[in-house]
Design a protein around this motif. Sequence first.
Motif, short mmCIF file in Angstrom:
data_model
loop_
_atom_site.label_atom_id
_atom_site.label_comp_id
_atom_site.label_asym_id
_atom_site.label_seq_id
_atom_site.Cartn_x
_atom_site.Cartn_y
_atom_site.Cartn_z
N PHE A 68 0.85 -1.20 0.00
CA PHE A 68 0.00 0.00 0.00
C PHE A 68 0.88 1.24 0.00
CE2 PHE A 68 -2.64 -3.41 1.43
CZ PHE A 68 -3.88 -3.14 0.85
N GLU A 69 0.62 2.14 -0.94
CA GLU A 69 1.47 3.34 -1.10
C GLU A 69 0.63 4.61 -1.05
OE1 GLU A 69 3.19 2.58 -4.92
OE2 GLU A 69 5.02 1.75 -4.03
N SER A 70 1.22 5.64 -0.48
CA SER A 70 0.53 6.95 -0.42
C SER A 70 0.78 7.72 -1.70
CB SER A 70 1.07 7.78 0.74
OG SER A 70 0.83 7.13 1.96
N ASN A 71 -0.26 8.38 -2.21
CA ASN A 71 -0.10 9.31 -3.33
C ASN A 71 0.31 10.66 -2.75
OD1 ASN A 71 -0.41 11.18 -5.36
ND2 ASN A 71 -2.18 10.13 -6.27
N LEU A 72 1.57 11.02 -2.95
CA LEU A 72 2.10 12.22 -2.28
C LEU A 72 1.55 13.52 -2.88
CD1 LEU A 72 5.76 11.07 -1.58
CD2 LEU A 72 3.80 11.11 -0.03
#
Lengths: 96, 391
Positions: A68-72
């Motif tokens: 799971f990755e954050s959209n910066l």
Amino acid sequence: MTKPGDKMTWKDVEIGSIVTEPGSASQYQTGDWRSQRPSLNRKKCIRCGICYIFCPEGCITQNAEGYFESNLFYCKGCGTCACECPTQAITMEQEE
Amino acid sequence: MAKRVGIEVSQAIAEAVKMANVDVVAAYPITPQTHIVEHLAQLVADGELDAAYIPVESEHSAMSACLGASAVGARTFTATAGQGLELMHEVLYVASSMRLPVVMTVANRALSAPLSVWCDHSDAMAIRDTGWIQIFAENGQEVIDEVLCAFRIAEDQRVLLPVIVYLDGFLLSHMIEPIYMPEQDEVDKFIPPYQHLLPLNPDKPVTMGAFAPPFIYSETKKAQEVNLTAAKEVILQCWDEFGNIFQRHYSPVDCYRAEDATVLLLTMGSFGETATVAIDKMRNECRNVGLVNLRLWRPFPFAEIRQAVSKAEVLIILDRALSFGGPAGPVCSEIKAALYNEDKKPKVISFVGGLGGRDITPDGFEQIINRGIEISQTGSKQEYEMYGVRE
């Protein structure tokens, strides 16, 4: 929008500052509010998705490998994901 | 041909609004404006005016309902006074910022406390900076004429801004005057249909009153300010055309026996009518005095004011409102500011009077002029003087 908001002159402003294109909030970079960014340690991550569920901005998505990755562009750096992560795989790092 | 009828000014306003074929009236009754909306309610109830009359629970809601109606393209009217205008305050900014051409009459009333239903201009001065076009009428005929002009000015696509016509509470609102009421076909020709450029429409959705971050807010305000300032040209054109059709002529600033006057008195609203009596008397006594009446309050007519007073030696300004702890009455402050950088300018003397319905008679205006001349020669320890206060 004909121009990005921060490039518009007063002459470009629609009458009454009326917005004629819907969905303009998706173009709004809330990421520049951030003073800390989430950093994921993949060795600790169990891909449980709790961060994805708790993210108040809804800016975390699962990538092809299942992480799971954050959209910066949108992440405001609130730290909820780091706080909720059951394996402490997410830490908040100071933005330069 | 227009008929001249004896009619209460408030009732005549309602008749003029009817002739303007308004679509929505949202209002809350408050003295001394009540007769205007009461009569409109009657006209709607009797089927004489095909409009939606919304009896809202407060003035805040009255203005909010007007905004919604105006945004979908309805011709919209309301009226208020005093405390009611203050309760509308925040919504007034929204009307002008969203470019919604609501027309409103305000029967000027003093503000509490102590409670007063009588006339002064405190209510108008408190909403000075809301971005509305603001016109002060001097008599009943002018109120009717300006209400008709207000619809045309507000809805002009070069303007699309809300307009207030101020009339002194009781002194004008409750006066029965002989008034020329226009014919319906003349009004129909004079006020074209209203079309907003970007109305609320499900087929072409828009967002009104959206959020503006720091990177764009200043640009929106500059656009609004340029628009309001430019509206003056349209106001002048409207008054010209009104004059051509109805033979009554209006300008931002009126001068009465002022051309060669060395001493000028400047007033707004119904003061001007009474002051002419004092000017005539003093002129008969070979006193070189004249009167200036400021009609267009916003956008402020800088050029016309400078021109009107440029030859005078003394300019006496009578405000009907107090700016507590400030330099002078609010009208005087603005005129001083307009003249400060001029090479040739009169000495400006400030008076405040007529608060909370206190009358000023022709003798009173004469005393103010004489005291103003005295101050111009000897100076005064005060920034302004209050006329008629018992010491």
